[in-house]
Every structure is written in C-alpha cells, then in structure tokens.
Design a protein around this motif. Structure first.
Motif, mmCIF file in Angstrom:
data_model
loop_
_atom_site.group_PDB
_atom_site.id
_atom_site.type_symbol
_atom_site.label_atom_id
_atom_site.label_comp_id
_atom_site.label_asym_id
_atom_site.label_seq_id
_atom_site.Cartn_x
_atom_site.Cartn_y
_atom_site.Cartn_z
ATOM 1 N N LEU A 69 0.841 -1.203 0.000
ATOM 2 C CA LEU A 69 0.000 0.000 0.000
ATOM 3 C C LEU A 69 0.878 1.256 0.000
ATOM 4 C CD1 LEU A 69 -2.961 1.095 0.267
ATOM 5 C CD2 LEU A 69 -2.573 1.151 2.744
ATOM 6 N N SER A 70 1.943 1.229 0.775
ATOM 7 C CA SER A 70 2.840 2.389 0.861
ATOM 8 C C SER A 70 3.509 2.651 -0.486
ATOM 9 C CB SER A 70 3.915 2.151 1.922
ATOM 10 O OG SER A 70 3.328 1.732 3.130
ATOM 11 N N ARG A 71 3.919 1.586 -1.157
ATOM 12 C CA ARG A 71 4.545 1.748 -2.478
ATOM 13 C C ARG A 71 3.553 2.350 -3.470
ATOM 14 N NH1 ARG A 71 8.822 -1.819 -3.934
ATOM 15 N NH2 ARG A 71 7.692 -2.648 -5.716
ATOM 16 N N ILE A 72 2.299 1.891 -3.397
ATOM 17 C CA ILE A 72 1.270 2.408 -4.311
ATOM 18 C C ILE A 72 0.978 3.881 -3.997
ATOM 19 C CG2 ILE A 72 -1.172 2.224 -4.979
ATOM 20 C CD1 ILE A 72 -0.929 -0.829 -4.279
ATOM 21 N N GLN A 73 0.831 4.184 -2.704
ATOM 22 C CA GLN A 73 0.498 5.564 -2.318
ATOM 23 C C GLN A 73 1.607 6.536 -2.706
ATOM 24 O OE1 GLN A 73 -0.130 4.753 1.813
ATOM 25 N NE2 GLN A 73 -2.350 4.653 1.593
ATOM 26 N N ALA A 74 2.849 6.101 -2.566
ATOM 27 C CA ALA A 74 3.974 6.967 -2.947
ATOM 28 C C ALA A 74 3.925 7.246 -4.453
ATOM 29 C CB ALA A 74 5.295 6.303 -2.562
ATOM 30 N N ARG A 75 3.592 6.203 -5.220
ATOM 31 C CA ARG A 75 3.465 6.369 -6.680
ATOM 32 C C ARG A 75 2.356 7.348 -7.021
ATOM 33 N NH1 ARG A 75 2.228 0.829 -8.211
ATOM 34 N NH2 ARG A 75 0.351 1.652 -9.168
ATOM 35 N N MET A 76 1.234 7.232 -6.304
ATOM 36 C CA MET A 76 0.092 8.133 -6.538
ATOM 37 C C MET A 76 0.477 9.576 -6.214
ATOM 38 S SD MET A 76 -2.327 6.533 -7.844
ATOM 39 C CE MET A 76 -1.218 5.414 -8.642
ATOM 40 N N LEU A 77 1.252 9.754 -5.132
ATOM 41 C CA LEU A 77 1.700 11.109 -4.784
ATOM 42 C C LEU A 77 2.583 11.663 -5.902
ATOM 43 C CD1 LEU A 77 2.495 10.663 -0.972
ATOM 44 C CD2 LEU A 77 0.742 12.170 -1.931
ATOM 45 N N ASN A 78 3.448 10.804 -6.466
ATOM 46 C CA ASN A 78 4.297 11.243 -7.591
ATOM 47 C C ASN A 78 3.453 11.678 -8.773
ATOM 48 O OD1 ASN A 78 6.540 10.589 -6.149
ATOM 49 N ND2 ASN A 78 6.961 8.672 -7.222
ATOM 50 N N ILE A 135 5.748 15.610 -0.751
ATOM 51 C CA ILE A 135 5.412 14.761 0.401
ATOM 52 C C ILE A 135 6.223 13.457 0.295
ATOM 53 C CG2 ILE A 135 3.549 13.404 1.481
ATOM 54 C CD1 ILE A 135 1.620 15.632 0.365
ATOM 55 N N LEU A 136 6.789 13.019 1.410
ATOM 56 C CA LEU A 136 7.530 11.753 1.420
ATOM 57 C C LEU A 136 6.751 10.715 2.223
ATOM 58 C CD1 LEU A 136 11.203 13.024 1.982
ATOM 59 C CD2 LEU A 136 10.068 12.460 -0.180
ATOM 60 N N LEU A 137 6.536 9.558 1.618
ATOM 61 C CA LEU A 137 5.742 8.492 2.256
ATOM 62 C C LEU A 137 6.528 7.189 2.196
ATOM 63 C CD1 LEU A 137 1.962 7.816 1.735
ATOM 64 C CD2 LEU A 137 3.611 5.947 1.617
ATOM 65 N N ASN A 138 6.714 6.565 3.336
ATOM 66 C CA ASN A 138 7.489 5.323 3.396
ATOM 67 C C ASN A 138 6.880 4.327 4.378
ATOM 68 O OD1 ASN A 138 10.112 5.856 1.784
ATOM 69 N ND2 ASN A 138 9.880 7.691 3.051
ATOM 70 N N ALA A 139 7.258 3.062 4.201
ATOM 71 C CA ALA A 139 6.929 2.017 5.173
ATOM 72 C C ALA A 139 8.218 1.654 5.909
ATOM 73 C CB ALA A 139 6.389 0.784 4.462
ATOM 74 N N CYS A 140 8.082 1.156 7.128
ATOM 75 C CA CYS A 140 9.304 0.747 7.840
ATOM 76 C C CYS A 140 9.004 -0.374 8.831
ATOM 77 C CB CYS A 140 9.912 1.935 8.582
ATOM 78 S SG CYS A 140 8.927 2.524 9.959
ATOM 79 N N CYS A 141 10.098 -1.008 9.266
ATOM 80 C CA CYS A 141 10.026 -1.949 10.383
ATOM 81 C C CYS A 141 10.725 -1.308 11.567
ATOM 82 C CB CYS A 141 10.713 -3.266 10.025
ATOM 83 S SG CYS A 141 10.711 -4.414 11.438
ATOM 84 N N PRO A 142 10.113 -1.336 12.735
ATOM 85 C CA PRO A 142 10.759 -0.737 13.904
ATOM 86 C C PRO A 142 11.851 -1.615 14.501
ATOM 87 C CG PRO A 142 8.615 -1.654 14.501
ATOM 88 C CD PRO A 142 8.757 -1.832 13.019
ATOM 89 N N GLY A 143 11.922 -2.867 14.056
ATOM 90 C CA GLY A 143 12.824 -3.841 14.699
ATOM 91 C C GLY A 143 12.004 -4.722 15.627
#
Ligand code: NAP
Length: 276
Positions: free
Chosen positions: A203-212, A220-228
């Motif tokens: 979803l994050s990859r798609i949303q970032a593409r849509m923002l582009n 706007i910068l949108l990313n997904a992450c793992c906290p560990g």
C-alpha cells in the motif's frame, strides 16, 4: 485556524507508538497528537508524558471505525487546515500460541492492520500539507511473508503497476481463502500478520506512486518501515530493542528535512532502505 505544524500518531497509548510520540514531543516543532481507541488509556498516556515534562495533545482514534477516523479528519481540517506528519503505527497480532481459528485470525488481523490503516490513509492523506511526511509502520514480517508467497503472488506484490483496488482484492481473497482452508493451495504463506504487513508495505509503495503522479509539486515523502524487534505487549519482554529504540526509524522518516527528496515509497529498517 492554527498555522502550527501538527503530527498525528495512531495507536500511541503504549508501545512503539507511545515512544514515537515521546520522541516527536522532543523534536517536532509543533503540536503532537497521541491517539488511542480508548480515551481513558489515551489520557493516561498523555499524563505519563506530562510527568516527563512533555506536552502531547490527545484525540480519540479507532482505526477500525470509519466514524472515528472521519471525526479526527474533520477536527484536523477545522483546527489546522490539514496535517504535516502522519504515523500509521496502530496494529495487532495474535500470539503464536493463540488457538483462535486461523480464518478468524486472518479476518481480524487484516481488518485492523490493512483495512484500518488504508481507511486512515484514504481520509487523511488528502489533508497532508506540502512537505508533509507519512510513515506506515509495517514489519520485516512483510518481507519474510512475501518470500513465502507463490511466485505469482510475489510478482503481483512487487509490481510497480499494481493498483490499490487490486491490492484490496488480493487482501480480501486471502481472508476468503483462509475461510475455505484453501490459502496454502492458493499460494499464501501461513501467517495472517505477515500477509497484513505485506498489505501495508505494498500500500505504501502504491500511495507513494500516486503522490508522484498527482501531487509531485507537494514534496510529500511516504514510506513504510520496520521498527525492529521491540519489547512491547505485542512482541514480549525477550525482544532486543526498547520502545524508544524501536521508534528511531519511524521518527527518522517523520522528521526528514524539507529539502530531502528521498527515501520515498521505500521499505526501511534501521534507517536503511531494504530491497522489496
Ligand atoms: P502494542 O504494544 O501492542 O501497541 C499497539 C498499539 O496499537 C496500542 O496502542 C493499541 O491500542 C493500538 N491499536 C490496536 N488496534 C487499534 C485500533 N483499531 N485503533 C487504534 N489503535 C489500535 O504493539 P507495538 O509492538 O507497539 O506495535 C506497534 C506497531 O509496530 C504495530 O503496527 C506492529 O505491527 C509494529 N511492529 C512491532 C514490532 C515489535 O517487535 N513490537 C515489530 C515489527 C512491527 P490498545 O492499547 O487500545 O490495544
């Protein structure tokens, strides 16, 4: 209407979300909203930060409840004319030993982790102001679950052209397949949490593409992450990171400087972009 920058963290009455709010209270130059589905637990958490000399504001938010999401949306629109930082942290996980039938675990887990997060994004992303930051807390479990998918599913989840509707269809299909006990035959891994986090990362990859495509000039910068692996009620006391350490990567992404043009549309852990 206030011109003060505003940051919102979902599911932040405890665990990593609470630590993210703590760090933002120290570092974000504006109002920081600790949100919780239960107002009592939320206010208690705000009071705990106050004892540390930190000032967080509170707003109720249950990401499973569209009315609750829309109430927050309307509040932010009216009071601030939008928002600057959104951290989608709220999430659930059944314990490994939980005996709830897998199909129920799949439905309940996907409901919050994927569909709830998606609903928050649908309502709040249009309000994110230029130079805003959006952080979706996913998990390394999304990468390992991706590795456990059939080649066909892996190709779909890695695709640079998959649409949000196609992703929703796939997440819905997973839940339906578990009900018929067909999920393994259909190429899914045996983890509801992992699949829900595949949903969050993709979803994050798609949303970032849509923002582009639609709001390129807004930076706007949108990313997904793992906290560990973090010592919280979800992961237990044996995990390696403290909640404050777990907050580091999400907070790094939430506070990227205004002149940064990356990372964007990436999946990170330990502040490092990982291959999806
Ligand atoms: P946690 O201690 O269990 O906290 C989860 C938070 O999410 C709680 O505040 C909880 O509220 C909230 N929440 C759950 N459902 C919600 C809903 N429908 N609406 C609003 N809030 C809701 O878990 P955590 O370890 O801090 O996890 C935070 C995020 O990091 C999750 O997305 C998790 O998947 C991810 N993560 C954690 C680890 C880890 O090792 N801990 C690793 C990778 C990823 P209540 O108090 O009301 O239940």
């Amino acid at each position: 209407m206030s011109n003060v920058p505003v940051a919102v963290v979902t599911g932040s009455n405890k665990g990593i979300g609470f630590a993210i709010v703590r760090a933002l209270c120290k570092q974000f130059p504006g109002d920081v909203y600790l949100t919780a589905r239960d107002p009592g637990r939320g206010q208690e958490a705000v009071a705990k930060l106050k004892e540390e000399g930190l000032h967080a504001l509170f707003h109720q938010l249950d990401i499973d409840d569209l009315q609750s999401i829309r109430a927050l949306r309307d509040f932010l629109k009216e009071k601030y004319g939008g928002l600057n930082v959104l951290v989608n942290n709220a999430g659930i996980a059944f314990k490994v030993r939980d005996t709830t039938p897998f199909a129920v675990q799949a439905e309940v887990t996907l409901k919050t982790n994927f569909f709830g997060t998606r609903n928050v994004c649908a309502e709040l992303l249009p309000l994110v102001k230029p130079y805003g930051k959006v952080v979706n807390v996913s998990s390394m479990a999304s990468s390992s679950a991706l590795g456990g998918c059939s080649q066909e599913l892996q190709q779909k989840f890695r695709s640079d052209t998959i649409t949000e509707n196609e992703l929703v269809e796939l997440m819905t299909k997973f839940v339906e397949d578990t009900k018929k006990n067909l999920h393994e035959k259909e190429g899914w891994p045996n983890t509801a949490y992992g699949v829900s986090k595949i949903g969050v990362t993709v979803l994050s990859r798609i949303q970032a593409r849509m923002l582009n495509e639609k709001r390129k000039g807004d930076h706007i910068l949108l990313n997904a992450c793992c906290p560990g692996w973090v010592r919280t009620d979800m992961a237990g006391p044996k995990a390696t990171k403290s909640p404050d350490e777990g907050a580091e990567t999400p907070v790094y992404l939430a506070l990227l400087p205004p002149d940064a043009d990356n990372p964007h549309g990436q999946f990170l852990s330990n502040k490092t972009v990982r291959t999806w």
